[in-house]
Design an enzyme around this catalytic site. Structure first.
Site, PDB file in Angstrom:
ATOM      1  CE  LYS A  22      -4.426  -6.204  -3.715  1.00  0.00           C
ATOM      2  NZ  LYS A  22      -4.360  -5.111  -4.699  1.00  0.00           N
ATOM      3  CG  ASN A  23      -7.013  -4.433  -7.094  1.00  0.00           C
ATOM      4  OD1 ASN A  23      -6.595  -4.523  -5.932  1.00  0.00           O
ATOM      5  ND2 ASN A  23      -6.200  -4.285  -8.126  1.00  0.00           N
ATOM      6  CB  CYS A 117       2.273  -2.207  -3.945  1.00  0.00           C
ATOM      7  SG  CYS A 117       1.946  -3.891  -3.447  1.00  0.00           S
ATOM      8  NE  ARG A 123      -0.149   3.076  -6.047  1.00  0.00           N
ATOM      9  CZ  ARG A 123      -0.641   1.881  -5.734  1.00  0.00           C
ATOM     10  NH1 ARG A 123       0.063   1.040  -5.011  1.00  0.00           N
ATOM     11  NH2 ARG A 123      -1.829   1.519  -6.148  1.00  0.00           N
ATOM     12  CG  ASP A 308      -2.496  -4.379 -11.176  1.00  0.00           C
ATOM     13  OD1 ASP A 308      -1.584  -3.553 -11.044  1.00  0.00           O
ATOM     14  OD2 ASP A 308      -3.636  -4.214 -10.714  1.00  0.00           O
ATOM     15  NE  ARG A 400      -0.300  -5.289   0.324  1.00  0.00           N
ATOM     16  CZ  ARG A 400      -0.016  -4.061   0.692  1.00  0.00           C
ATOM     17  NH1 ARG A 400       1.236  -3.700   0.862  1.00  0.00           N
ATOM     18  NH2 ARG A 400      -0.958  -3.188   0.887  1.00  0.00           N
TER      19      ARG A 400
HETATM   20  N1  EPU Z   1      -3.376   8.996 -10.744  1.00  0.00           N
HETATM   21  C1  EPU Z   1      -3.260  10.352 -10.594  1.00  0.00           C
HETATM   22  N2  EPU Z   1      -4.068  10.961  -9.670  1.00  0.00           N
HETATM   23  C2  EPU Z   1      -4.961  10.276  -8.919  1.00  0.00           C
HETATM   24  C3  EPU Z   1      -5.065   8.889  -9.078  1.00  0.00           C
HETATM   25  C4  EPU Z   1      -4.260   8.267  -9.996  1.00  0.00           C
HETATM   26  O1  EPU Z   1      -2.468  10.996 -11.261  1.00  0.00           O
HETATM   27  O2  EPU Z   1      -5.657  10.902  -8.113  1.00  0.00           O
HETATM   28  C5  EPU Z   1      -2.549   8.304 -11.736  1.00  0.00           C
HETATM   29  C6  EPU Z   1      -1.587   7.301 -11.092  1.00  0.00           C
HETATM   30  O3  EPU Z   1      -0.379   7.917 -10.702  1.00  0.00           O
HETATM   31  C7  EPU Z   1      -1.414   6.300 -12.208  1.00  0.00           C
HETATM   32  C8  EPU Z   1      -2.767   6.311 -12.927  1.00  0.00           C
HETATM   33  O4  EPU Z   1      -3.398   7.519 -12.554  1.00  0.00           O
HETATM   34  O5  EPU Z   1      -0.428   6.750 -13.102  1.00  0.00           O
HETATM   35  C9  EPU Z   1      -3.698   5.156 -12.601  1.00  0.00           C
HETATM   36  O6  EPU Z   1      -3.876   5.042 -11.188  1.00  0.00           O
HETATM   37  P1  EPU Z   1      -5.210   4.441 -10.530  1.00  0.00           P
HETATM   38  O7  EPU Z   1      -5.827   5.499  -9.710  1.00  0.00           O
HETATM   39  O8  EPU Z   1      -6.002   3.803 -11.607  1.00  0.00           O
HETATM   40  O9  EPU Z   1      -4.613   3.327  -9.586  1.00  0.00           O
HETATM   41  P2  EPU Z   1      -5.076   2.959  -8.123  1.00  0.00           P
HETATM   42  O10 EPU Z   1      -6.539   3.108  -8.006  1.00  0.00           O
HETATM   43  O11 EPU Z   1      -4.234   3.629  -7.117  1.00  0.00           O
HETATM   44  C10 EPU Z   1      -5.593   0.478  -8.675  1.00  0.00           C
HETATM   45  C11 EPU Z   1      -5.136  -0.858  -8.175  1.00  0.00           C
HETATM   46  C12 EPU Z   1      -3.713  -1.125  -8.650  1.00  0.00           C
HETATM   47  C13 EPU Z   1      -3.654  -0.999 -10.168  1.00  0.00           C
HETATM   48  C14 EPU Z   1      -4.223   0.324 -10.651  1.00  0.00           C
HETATM   49  C15 EPU Z   1      -4.324   0.447 -12.155  1.00  0.00           C
HETATM   50  C16 EPU Z   1      -6.311  -1.106  -6.093  1.00  0.00           C
HETATM   51  C17 EPU Z   1      -6.270  -1.112  -4.628  1.00  0.00           C
HETATM   52  N3  EPU Z   1      -5.170  -0.869  -6.726  1.00  0.00           N
HETATM   53  O12 EPU Z   1      -4.711   1.433  -8.088  1.00  0.00           O
HETATM   54  O13 EPU Z   1      -3.471  -2.468  -8.288  1.00  0.00           O
HETATM   55  O14 EPU Z   1      -2.305  -1.091 -10.594  1.00  0.00           O
HETATM   56  O15 EPU Z   1      -5.546   0.502 -10.104  1.00  0.00           O
HETATM   57  O16 EPU Z   1      -5.114  -0.581 -12.682  1.00  0.00           O
HETATM   58  O17 EPU Z   1      -7.352  -1.345  -6.689  1.00  0.00           O
HETATM   59  C18 EPU Z   1      -2.215  -4.308  -7.630  1.00  0.00           C
HETATM   60  O18 EPU Z   1      -3.259  -4.932  -7.495  1.00  0.00           O
HETATM   61  O19 EPU Z   1      -1.084  -4.852  -7.625  1.00  0.00           O
HETATM   62  C19 EPU Z   1      -2.258  -2.869  -7.832  1.00  0.00           C
HETATM   63  C20 EPU Z   1      -1.227  -2.092  -7.635  1.00  0.00           C
END
Ligand code: EPU
Length: 431
Positions: A22-23, A117, A123, A308, A400
């Protein structure tokens, strides 16, 4: 609205085929906007987040041809706008990738603030914005949209140090930088398998990205990306979820179509808990006969234990002998599902980022509610292992990210079915 009815207490036996990640898919589909030609993407999971991504692209003017259930051809040579549909793009978190891809290709993007989510915390996307700004873009928020513009100068390569290891920021900056003038270096980059998958996809379309999978990624800007064909990697988290389900219910399942290396962080913990895992080619045979043992887990960016998988593994640990500690090291808060597990008899105390999990002998079925995708998967696992019947509501979150979850579990012998909640029943619930 759909809900799942589960009669628990049956061990799982058989084989399960893992779908595309998915991701990776929700990044690679927006990344197709960078390609001036037809790209054929294979092993796309049939899940609602992917359907929505495709609809958003179609609305921008992309040509979409479904070859079969898991293969599409995307033609982004005649995109007519760089402003995404507000209602559609605010629904998913991954719509933030449209900023990087539209900005990278057209120098302009207007994308609704991403949804997705909600774990009960914030986030942020400040690291994405920091990256776009370093490449020379101006970024602002107006009327619910994020506007990013490269101006007349266009994007220029830059050195970007991420303050936090962010999957989304790493991939988004990669997309924006792929056709920027000069070299971009992302330091403290995330290393998840889907980062490597996106880089491989872009490279196969003509990009020049090196170092994906390490914490330093170098992107040499190219003039254009041409079309090509690419297959998405298998879903590490879907595979881990089925492994956790076998751990919780007992039984023996062959998990097929996985990349074993991606599973090491999950396999290691299951072994500590007394689950048997045998690797053979692109399969893992997962078996659990005896009582589960306690262990401690901290979620971390890859190759650490994935956040995750945290709700699913905590659910398994709620049935282990002894007291386990689970620490969330990626998100500020991701324990909303614990109250639902408590309704089933789990003994878990949450203090900020740590859950103290006192193993119980068994869980009992109950009416429970999914609050997000992985929390929903965890509740399915709990319900499969529990004595008696559970009803899980808000399952749209689960759909999802898990292709054919009901069919796959039923093929393993689970007693789970999806039923439509009648409006009358819903009204009664609300009352
Ligand atoms: N963070 C910041 N600033 C940013 C971006 C992130 O402070 O600009 C922080 C977040 O608050 C968090 C950490 O950095 O504490 C990691 O966040 P990351 O950016 O890695 O997460 P994401 O890209 O928003 C993706 C996946 C999530 C998964 C995370 C971590 C997608 C669409 N989502 O989210 O997947 O938990 O990476 O591996 O790829 C899921 O599949 O259920 C899901 C939530």
């Amino acid at each position: 609205m759909t809900k799942y009815i589960v009669q628990g207490g049956k061990p799982l036996f058989g084989e399960v085929e893992i779908s595309g990640a998915k991701n990776a898919a929700v990044a690679i589909i927006p990344a197709a906007l960078l390609v001036d030609g037809i790209c054929r993407i294979e092993n796309i999971p049939q899940i609602s987040d992917v359907t929505l991504c495709l609809k958003i692209l179609e609305d921008l003017g992309a040509g979409i041809r479904c070859i079969n259930r898991h293969t599409v051809e995307l033609d982004c040579s005649r995109i007519r706008t760089t402003r995404t549909n507000y209602e559609m793009s605010r629904k998913i978190r991954a719509s933030y990738y449209l900023i990087g891809s539209l900005l990278g290709r057209f120098g302009e993007a207007e994308v609704a603030m991403p949804g997705g989510c909600n774990f009960g915390g914030v986030r942020p996307i400040d690291q994405h914005v920091k990256g776009f700004a370093a490449l020379g873009a101006k970024v602002s928020v107006e009327g619910g949209f994020i506007h990013a513009s490269a101006g007349e100068q266009g994007l220029r390569g830059a050195n970007i140090y991420l303050d936090v290891v962010s999957v989304g920021a790493t991939m988004n900056i990669m997309m924006a930088a792929v056709m920027a003038k000069g070299v971009t270096v992302i330091e403290n980059a995330a290393k998840e398998p889907h980062i490597v998958d996106l880089a491989n996809f872009l490279n196969s379309m003509g990009a020049n990205i090196r170092g994906a999978g390490t914490d330093t990624i170098k992107i040499d800007g190219v003039d254009r990306l041409r079309g090509g064909s690419y297959a998405i990697i298998p879903d590490q988290i879907e595979a881990g979820t089925y492994m956790a389900a076998v751990a919780a219910t007992g039984g023996q399942v062959l998990v097929k179509n996985i990349i074993p290396k991606h599973m090491d962080c999950i396999t290691a913990k299951l072994l500590e808990m007394g689950v048997e895992v045998e690797e053979n080619g692109d399969t893992l045979l997962v078996r659990r006969n005896g009582r589960l043992q306690k262990t401690n887990i901290k979620t971390l960016p890859y190759p650490g234990f994935p956040t995750d998988m945290q709700p699913q593994i905590t659910t398994v640990l709620s049935l282990a002998e002894g007291t386990s500690l689970v620490t969330e090291g990626v998100w500020g808060s991701r324990y909303r599902y614990v109250d639902e597990l408590k309704r089933m008899g789990a003994n878990i105390q949450v203090d900020d980022k740590t859950a103290v999990v006192e193993g119980v002998d068994h869980l009992t079925g109950a009416p429970i509610q999914a609050y997000d995708l992985r929390a929903g998967a965890a509740l399915v696992i709990a319900a499969l292992a529990a004595h008696g019947q559970s009803e899980i509501t808000q399952v749209q979150y689960i759909e999802r990210g898990y292709e054919d979850i009901i069919e796959k579990l039923r093929a393993l012998g689970a007693d789970i079915r999806a039923v439509e909640e009648s409006e009358a029943a819903e009204a009664a619930n609300v009352g």
